[in-house]
Design a protein around this motif. Sequence first.
Motif, short mmCIF file in Angstrom:
data_model
loop_
_atom_site.label_atom_id
_atom_site.label_comp_id
_atom_site.label_asym_id
_atom_site.label_seq_id
_atom_site.Cartn_x
_atom_site.Cartn_y
_atom_site.Cartn_z
N VAL A 187 52.13 -7.92 10.85
CA VAL A 187 50.85 -7.72 11.66
C VAL A 187 51.05 -8.36 12.94
CG1 VAL A 187 48.48 -8.16 12.01
CG2 VAL A 187 49.37 -7.40 9.85
N VAL A 188 51.51 -9.60 12.93
CA VAL A 188 51.83 -10.53 14.10
C VAL A 188 52.92 -9.71 14.88
CG1 VAL A 188 52.78 -12.61 15.13
CG2 VAL A 188 51.05 -12.53 13.09
N THR A 189 53.94 -9.24 14.30
CA THR A 189 55.12 -8.73 15.31
C THR A 189 54.46 -7.09 15.84
OG1 THR A 189 56.77 -9.59 13.72
CG2 THR A 189 57.34 -7.83 15.28
N ALA A 190 53.96 -6.59 15.24
CA ALA A 190 53.41 -5.20 15.67
C ALA A 190 52.40 -5.44 16.88
CB ALA A 190 52.65 -4.55 14.36
N ARG A 191 51.49 -6.56 16.62
CA ARG A 191 50.63 -6.86 17.86
C ARG A 191 51.23 -7.38 19.06
NH1 ARG A 191 45.97 -9.73 14.02
NH2 ARG A 191 44.90 -7.74 13.53
N SER A 192 52.28 -8.07 18.91
CA SER A 192 53.11 -8.60 19.91
C SER A 192 54.24 -7.65 20.70
CB SER A 192 53.96 -10.05 19.69
OG SER A 192 54.92 -9.86 18.74
N LEU B 219 54.73 -7.02 -0.55
CA LEU B 219 54.94 -7.94 0.54
C LEU B 219 54.32 -9.23 -0.07
CD1 LEU B 219 54.64 -5.97 3.68
CD2 LEU B 219 56.91 -6.68 2.65
N PRO B 220 55.00 -10.34 0.24
CA PRO B 220 54.22 -11.66 -0.06
C PRO B 220 53.20 -11.92 1.22
CG PRO B 220 56.72 -11.93 0.99
CD PRO B 220 56.36 -10.53 0.56
N ILE B 221 52.40 -12.90 0.86
CA ILE B 221 51.58 -13.41 2.01
C ILE B 221 50.40 -12.41 2.02
CG2 ILE B 221 51.10 -14.34 4.12
CD1 ILE B 221 53.95 -15.34 4.34
N LEU B 222 50.95 -11.23 2.82
CA LEU B 222 49.65 -10.29 2.79
C LEU B 222 50.39 -9.01 2.44
CD1 LEU B 222 46.84 -9.54 4.20
CD2 LEU B 222 48.06 -9.24 6.57
N ASP B 223 49.90 -8.31 1.62
CA ASP B 223 50.48 -6.99 1.18
C ASP B 223 50.38 -6.10 2.06
OD1 ASP B 223 47.97 -5.59 0.54
OD2 ASP B 223 48.03 -6.16 -1.40
N GLY B 224 51.08 -4.95 2.04
CA GLY B 224 51.38 -3.76 2.66
C GLY B 224 49.81 -3.06 3.02
N TRP B 225 49.30 -2.95 1.95
CA TRP B 225 48.07 -2.40 1.79
C TRP B 225 47.04 -2.71 2.95
CZ3 TRP B 225 49.14 1.84 -0.88
CH2 TRP B 225 49.91 1.68 -2.01
N ASP B 226 46.88 -4.46 2.87
CA ASP B 226 46.04 -5.07 3.60
C ASP B 226 46.58 -5.23 4.95
OD1 ASP B 226 43.95 -5.49 1.84
OD2 ASP B 226 44.95 -7.53 1.05
N ALA B 227 47.82 -5.30 5.29
CA ALA B 227 48.55 -5.35 6.40
C ALA B 227 48.18 -4.10 7.26
CB ALA B 227 49.99 -5.64 6.66
N THR B 228 48.35 -3.03 6.78
CA THR B 228 48.13 -1.57 7.25
C THR B 228 46.55 -1.67 7.68
OG1 THR B 228 49.89 -0.64 6.12
CG2 THR B 228 48.28 1.00 7.09
N ARG B 229 45.76 -2.26 6.93
CA ARG B 229 44.27 -2.20 6.83
C ARG B 229 44.05 -2.87 8.33
NH1 ARG B 229 43.94 -2.79 1.34
NH2 ARG B 229 43.26 -0.81 0.61
#
Length: 126
Positions: free
Chosen positions: A38-43, A55-65
């Motif tokens: 998420v951070v990399t996509a935003r920057s 994925l660890p920390i934040l799974d892909g489902w939540d990262a996509t949301r």
Amino acid sequence: MSRILIVEDNEMNRDMLSRRLQRRGFEVLFAYDGEAGVVTARSQLPDLILMDMSLPILDGWDATRHLKSDRATRQIPVIALTAHAFDGQRDKALAAGCDDYETKPVDLDRLLTKMNALLGLIPQSA
């Protein structure tokens, strides 16, 4: 040259996919967990994201949301990548905001067709 963000925690999968995409002229960015994705996509505002769903920390489902709810990143196409090809996984990925879905191991030709369609690199039929 299209910039592709690969969000993948498995080094072997990340390495294999990135080398194959780079040989085809894509610039590849990496993130190793959903939060970093998420951070990399935003920057970096890549042209397309390949998102592992486990994925660890934040799974892909939540990262996509998160990405699809953010004005700055909601237009970036996301292709879900998962080794779990259970019934309903494609629908779950699309409901989370993914634009397409691909199972692992990745069929590169099929993935490239999906990527090129989402990037607008396939000519539209008349």
